[in-house]
Structures are given as C-alpha cells and as structure tokens.
Design a protein around this motif. Sequence first.
Motif, PDB file in Angstrom:
ATOM      1  N   ILE A  71      55.627  53.570  25.478  1.00 41.22           N
ATOM      2  CA  ILE A  71      56.891  53.114  26.001  1.00 41.22           C
ATOM      3  C   ILE A  71      57.006  55.420  26.412  1.00 41.22           C
ATOM      4  CG2 ILE A  71      59.328  53.796  27.234  1.00 41.22           C
ATOM      5  CD1 ILE A  71      59.235  51.383  26.038  1.00 41.22           C
ATOM      6  N   THR A  72      56.199  55.936  27.182  1.00 43.63           N
ATOM      7  CA  THR A  72      56.649  57.246  27.478  1.00 43.63           C
ATOM      8  C   THR A  72      57.469  57.928  28.956  1.00 43.63           C
ATOM      9  OG1 THR A  72      54.372  57.572  28.993  1.00 43.63           O
ATOM     10  CG2 THR A  72      54.812  57.574  26.193  1.00 43.63           C
ATOM     11  N   ARG A  73      57.955  57.122  29.719  1.00 44.63           N
ATOM     12  CA  ARG A  73      58.681  57.496  30.517  1.00 44.63           C
ATOM     13  C   ARG A  73      59.739  56.449  31.220  1.00 44.63           C
ATOM     14  NH1 ARG A  73      54.502  59.476  34.908  1.00 44.63           N
ATOM     15  NH2 ARG A  73      53.270  60.139  33.252  1.00 44.63           N
ATOM     16  N   PHE A  74      60.333  57.068  31.551  1.00 40.46           N
ATOM     17  CA  PHE A  74      61.644  55.690  32.123  1.00 40.46           C
ATOM     18  C   PHE A  74      61.802  55.676  33.850  1.00 40.46           C
ATOM     19  CE2 PHE A  74      62.765  55.246  27.693  1.00 40.46           C
ATOM     20  CZ  PHE A  74      63.004  54.114  28.233  1.00 40.46           C
ATOM     21  N   ARG A  75      62.297  54.775  34.380  1.00 44.72           N
ATOM     22  CA  ARG A  75      62.591  55.131  36.411  1.00 44.72           C
ATOM     23  C   ARG A  75      64.118  54.643  36.069  1.00 44.72           C
ATOM     24  NH1 ARG A  75      59.345  55.754  40.111  1.00 44.72           N
ATOM     25  NH2 ARG A  75      60.194  55.850  41.946  1.00 44.72           N
ATOM     26  N   THR A  76      64.938  55.379  36.243  1.00 49.36           N
ATOM     27  CA  THR A  76      66.591  55.236  36.568  1.00 49.36           C
ATOM     28  C   THR A  76      67.073  55.355  38.282  1.00 49.36           C
ATOM     29  OG1 THR A  76      66.343  57.168  35.493  1.00 49.36           O
ATOM     30  CG2 THR A  76      66.784  55.777  34.131  1.00 49.36           C
ATOM     31  N   SER A  77      68.517  54.709  37.712  1.00 51.30           N
ATOM     32  CA  SER A  77      68.500  55.056  39.016  1.00 51.30           C
ATOM     33  C   SER A  77      70.001  54.024  39.877  1.00 51.30           C
ATOM     34  CB  SER A  77      67.294  54.497  40.277  1.00 51.30           C
ATOM     35  OG  SER A  77      67.753  52.785  41.256  1.00 51.30           O
ATOM     36  N   ARG A  78      70.602  54.231  40.757  1.00 52.61           N
ATOM     37  CA  ARG A  78      71.854  53.134  41.086  1.00 52.61           C
ATOM     38  C   ARG A  78      71.010  51.912  41.848  1.00 52.61           C
ATOM     39  NH1 ARG A  78      78.477  54.085  42.372  1.00 52.61           N
ATOM     40  NH2 ARG A  78      77.142  54.886  44.512  1.00 52.61           N
ATOM     41  N   MET A  79      71.404  50.981  42.211  1.00 51.22           N
ATOM     42  CA  MET A  79      70.454  50.035  42.442  1.00 51.22           C
ATOM     43  C   MET A  79      70.505  49.943  43.851  1.00 51.22           C
ATOM     44  SD  MET A  79      70.765  45.821  42.763  1.00 51.22           S
ATOM     45  CE  MET A  79      70.851  46.239  40.453  1.00 51.22           C
ATOM     46  N   GLY A  80      68.611  50.324  44.432  1.00 46.89           N
ATOM     47  CA  GLY A  80      69.052  50.522  46.038  1.00 46.89           C
ATOM     48  C   GLY A  80      68.886  52.364  45.809  1.00 46.89           C
ATOM     49  N   ASP A  81      69.554  53.455  45.111  1.00 47.68           N
ATOM     50  CA  ASP A  81      69.820  54.845  45.813  1.00 47.68           C
ATOM     51  C   ASP A  81      68.153  55.527  45.294  1.00 47.68           C
ATOM     52  OD1 ASP A  81      70.670  56.959  46.869  1.00 47.68           O
ATOM     53  OD2 ASP A  81      72.373  56.833  44.903  1.00 47.68           O
ATOM     54  N   THR A  82      68.174  56.309  45.519  1.00 43.73           N
ATOM     55  CA  THR A  82      67.098  57.488  45.056  1.00 43.73           C
ATOM     56  C   THR A  82      66.710  57.026  43.180  1.00 43.73           C
ATOM     57  OG1 THR A  82      67.577  59.153  46.417  1.00 43.73           O
ATOM     58  CG2 THR A  82      65.740  59.479  45.130  1.00 43.73           C
ATOM     59  N   GLU A  83      65.303  56.900  43.214  1.00 41.24           N
ATOM     60  CA  GLU A  83      65.502  56.998  41.342  1.00 41.24           C
ATOM     61  C   GLU A  83      64.837  58.459  41.053  1.00 41.24           C
ATOM     62  OE1 GLU A  83      62.314  53.739  41.398  1.00 41.24           O
ATOM     63  OE2 GLU A  83      63.322  52.014  42.535  1.00 41.24           O
ATOM     64  N   VAL A  84      64.737  57.994  39.626  1.00 38.77           N
ATOM     65  CA  VAL A  84      64.543  59.338  38.733  1.00 38.77           C
ATOM     66  C   VAL A  84      63.458  59.329  38.364  1.00 38.77           C
ATOM     67  CG1 VAL A  84      65.291  60.880  37.449  1.00 38.77           C
ATOM     68  CG2 VAL A  84      66.679  60.606  39.573  1.00 38.77           C
ATOM     69  N   GLU A  85      62.521  59.498  37.930  1.00 44.12           N
ATOM     70  CA  GLU A  85      61.284  59.660  37.011  1.00 44.12           C
ATOM     71  C   GLU A  85      61.632  60.198  35.688  1.00 44.12           C
ATOM     72  OE1 GLU A  85      56.909  58.781  35.860  1.00 44.12           O
ATOM     73  OE2 GLU A  85      57.513  57.322  37.732  1.00 44.12           O
ATOM     74  N   THR A  86      62.041  60.061  34.535  1.00 51.77           N
ATOM     75  CA  THR A  86      62.032  61.013  33.755  1.00 51.77           C
ATOM     76  C   THR A  86      60.768  60.790  32.549  1.00 51.77           C
ATOM     77  OG1 THR A  86      64.112  60.643  33.549  1.00 51.77           O
ATOM     78  CG2 THR A  86      63.345  61.788  31.358  1.00 51.77           C
ATOM     79  N   ASP A  87      59.498  62.113  32.179  1.00 54.94           N
ATOM     80  CA  ASP A  87      58.433  62.085  31.717  1.00 54.94           C
ATOM     81  C   ASP A  87      58.653  62.788  30.685  1.00 54.94           C
ATOM     82  OD1 ASP A  87      56.016  61.272  30.719  1.00 54.94           O
ATOM     83  OD2 ASP A  87      54.853  62.547  32.186  1.00 54.94           O
ATOM     84  N   TYR A  88      58.407  61.547  29.296  1.00 52.14           N
ATOM     85  CA  TYR A  88      58.321  62.269  27.907  1.00 52.14           C
ATOM     86  C   TYR A  88      57.147  63.300  27.361  1.00 52.14           C
ATOM     87  CZ  TYR A  88      63.257  61.034  27.506  1.00 52.14           C
ATOM     88  OH  TYR A  88      64.876  60.286  27.962  1.00 52.14           O
ATOM     89  N   GLY A  89      56.562  62.481  28.157  1.00 50.42           N
ATOM     90  CA  GLY A  89      54.819  63.291  27.185  1.00 50.42           C
ATOM     91  C   GLY A  89      54.479  62.372  26.211  1.00 50.42           C
ATOM     92  N   ARG A  90      55.464  62.132  25.189  1.00 55.69           N
ATOM     93  CA  ARG A  90      54.938  61.210  24.496  1.00 55.69           C
ATOM     94  C   ARG A  90      55.894  60.148  24.293  1.00 55.69           C
ATOM     95  NH1 ARG A  90      59.787  63.834  23.769  1.00 55.69           N
ATOM     96  NH2 ARG A  90      61.094  63.543  22.260  1.00 55.69           N
ATOM     97  N   PRO A  91      55.700  59.324  23.319  1.00 63.73           N
ATOM     98  CA  PRO A  91      55.791  57.293  23.380  1.00 63.73           C
ATOM     99  C   PRO A  91      57.297  57.768  22.350  1.00 63.73           C
ATOM    100  CG  PRO A  91      53.889  57.277  21.914  1.00 63.73           C
ATOM    101  CD  PRO A  91      53.815  59.103  22.619  1.00 63.73           C
ATOM    102  N   VAL A  92      58.355  57.351  23.468  1.00 61.30           N
ATOM    103  CA  VAL A  92      60.229  57.354  22.863  1.00 61.30           C
ATOM    104  C   VAL A  92      61.134  56.568  22.319  1.00 61.30           C
ATOM    105  CG1 VAL A  92      60.386  59.408  24.063  1.00 61.30           C
ATOM    106  CG2 VAL A  92      60.765  57.521  24.692  1.00 61.30           C
ATOM    107  N   ARG A 350      71.556  60.138  40.276  1.00 62.46           N
ATOM    108  CA  ARG A 350      70.046  61.365  40.997  1.00 62.46           C
ATOM    109  C   ARG A 350      69.933  62.448  40.866  1.00 62.46           C
ATOM    110  NH1 ARG A 350      73.122  59.182  45.711  1.00 62.46           N
ATOM    111  NH2 ARG A 350      74.311  61.166  45.574  1.00 62.46           N
ATOM    112  N   THR A 351      70.670  63.001  39.582  1.00 60.26           N
ATOM    113  CA  THR A 351      69.334  64.218  39.122  1.00 60.26           C
ATOM    114  C   THR A 351      68.924  64.404  37.740  1.00 60.26           C
ATOM    115  OG1 THR A 351      72.283  64.359  37.649  1.00 60.26           O
ATOM    116  CG2 THR A 351      72.220  65.383  40.138  1.00 60.26           C
ATOM    117  N   HIS A 352      67.808  64.723  37.911  1.00 60.41           N
ATOM    118  CA  HIS A 352      67.205  64.641  36.485  1.00 60.41           C
ATOM    119  C   HIS A 352      68.061  64.755  35.103  1.00 60.41           C
ATOM    120  CE1 HIS A 352      62.654  64.501  39.289  1.00 60.41           C
ATOM    121  NE2 HIS A 352      63.431  64.904  39.305  1.00 60.41           N
TER     122      HIS A 352
END
Length: 374
Positions: A71-92, A350-352
Amino acid sequence: MDSCQVLIVGGGPAGSSCAKRLHEAGLDTIILDKSAFPRDKVCGGWITPAVIRELEIDLTEYASGRVLQLITRFRTSRMGDTEVETDYGRPVSYGIRRVEFDDYLLRRCGTRLILGTPLTSMERSGDSWIVNGAIRARLLIGAGGHFCPVARLLGTKARDETAVAAQEIEFEMDPEQAKSCSIRGEAPELYFCSDMKGYGWCFRKENFLNIGLGRLDAHSLPGHVSDFLRWLKESGKVAFALPAAMRGHAYLIFRETKRPVVSDGVLLIGDAAGLAYSQSGEGIRPAIESGLLAADTILAAEGEYTRSRLERYREMLNSRFGESRSDWSTLIGRKLPPRFMQSIAGSLLRTHWFSRRIVLDRWFLHTHEPALDA
C-alpha cells in the motif's frame, strides 16, 4: 492432566505474539482455541511497518504463497464528497488476509497448540487454574476477542458494553467482477459517514476485495451499510452484486472500555481487553503490542502471578494507548459540539494536509508511534 505455566485462550495475533515471546524465554506455554487453523476471520486486514518490525517478519518469506499487498497511497473522503488521493511514494502498509496471517503467526510461535477445542470451564485451585478439567495453568491469558470467555470470568458482559459494530465481506473476484471494480490494490479507499460516527472502506488485496463499514451507532448500522453498498454500485467503484451477505462483528476502543484487564492469575490482551484505536478501529497493532507487553510483565513477575505483580501490565497499556496518547485533533473533536464538527468535517477532509497529516498519518497509520522495540 496436562499442565503449563501459561495458558493462552485465543490463537489470534495477540495470543500468538505473547506466546512466541514467552516460549523464547523458556516458559512452558499452551494456546487453546475453539477453531482449527487456518480459520476465516472478518477483518479489513492491513499491517504497518511497525508491526513488521515488532514481529520480525521477513516480507519475502511471508509473501511466498500468501497475499501481501503493498500500500503506497490512499483515497479518502466523506461519502459522496470530493475524494483526496494521498501518495506516499513508498509502502506505508501491507494488505494481508487474516486467514493466512493468523495461521502464519500461530504456527511459528513454537508453543504447544490445542486447537478445535473451546473453553468450557475454568476453576481456581490454589494458585493455579483448572481449564476444561484437563489443563492446569499458573496463569490464564484471555485472548479470545470481544466475547472472550476469560473476560466473562472477570465479570465482563459484552452485550452491555458500548462497542463499535461493523459489517464486512472479503472474497476473491472472478474475471468479470475484477473488470467491474475500480479499486486499486495499492490505494485503499476510506469514506466517512456524513455524521462522522463511522466510515466505510474498500480494500483490494491482489485479487481479493474487502468491503466494510463500522459505526459507533450500532442501531443505525444496517441502514448505513445498505446506503454504502448502493453508493459503491452507483458510483461504479464496485459495479456488481456482492457474492454473499456481509458478516458482522464488534470491538471496543480503549478509551471507552471499562474491562478489568488484570486479576490474580489472569490477564486480558487484544480485543478481549478492548484495545482498538479510537479513530480507525484498527486492532491488529494494539493486539500484538498488548501481547508483547503482557509477555514482558509475565517474565518480570518471575512466577508470582498475583494481581499486584501483574498490575504493571495495566500501567503499560495506559501509557501506550491511554488518553494521554491521543492526538490534539481527537481531543479537540471530543470537546466541540457534534453538529459543529459535522459541519466542518467535509471542508477538512477535502484538504490534502488534513487527509494526510491527521486522517492517515495519525488516525490510521500511527506514524507518530514508534515500534515497541524502537
């Protein structure tokens, strides 16, 4: 009659981690579990680098014949809202299947195993316990999860406790299902409920898909699960009918539990002690760490398993998982009115910065918590 120094009731990560450390120190230990392993276990199933370090797992060896999803990244949001993708660039984190992971830990712990045998009776006899009329043990460890029979011995009534309730499913996708699934293995997706009292998730581990939702408000869980599944289908994330019904389970978070984790000749570890993290509900790392802390306490007791000698374990749990270790965002959130928190939750999610530094780093990955041996 069989006899041992320590009897651990429950062969999950807490029990096997504790048993391995005790075995390596030379203590005669037995694990008793009602299930035959490998056994299925309802769980989202990911572990962090801290767990890898604490258990000294060789990732190359583990991945041979088992699922290990980087797992190197996640997608998070409140259900149905704008999704934020966070890329760590390495396995976390690493995705695992509990049916494989638990069996792996159990088989390597080195202790005697009595599997497929439930605990049916416990009685005190001098300074020992007689279990099932067949095993004499100086110390009894409850590692049997939320409904652990050893916890009941200490007066716990699980059905009267306020617990997080969850429903989830894990299955291997066929080729058609895989085409209709947009979830990527390296990027689990987390979706908070509008009232912030729970969250749903979609987690792909190679060709296995895990879907679930957990909430503090158990009475409204079925409705939220139905809405969640409908939203997943309508959004095209999981555009097919699930192959089976969701399965339910419950767990306690440490700041809410009142379970007595220590008594004369008894300790509770893992979900039996109610140790899941408050924000994420993740329980694998707390379970493993409680098993290791319990083992350290037992070894320091040098065979005197009185409550006073074992009380050190409770102190270690409070130091590791207690209120003083909560991050500032969690503490502030408990002080503010729920409606106010709900109104600003969407903006924050919605903020990174908030998604990475608070939701992921602190609530889910606990990157600020060094491994126990660090």
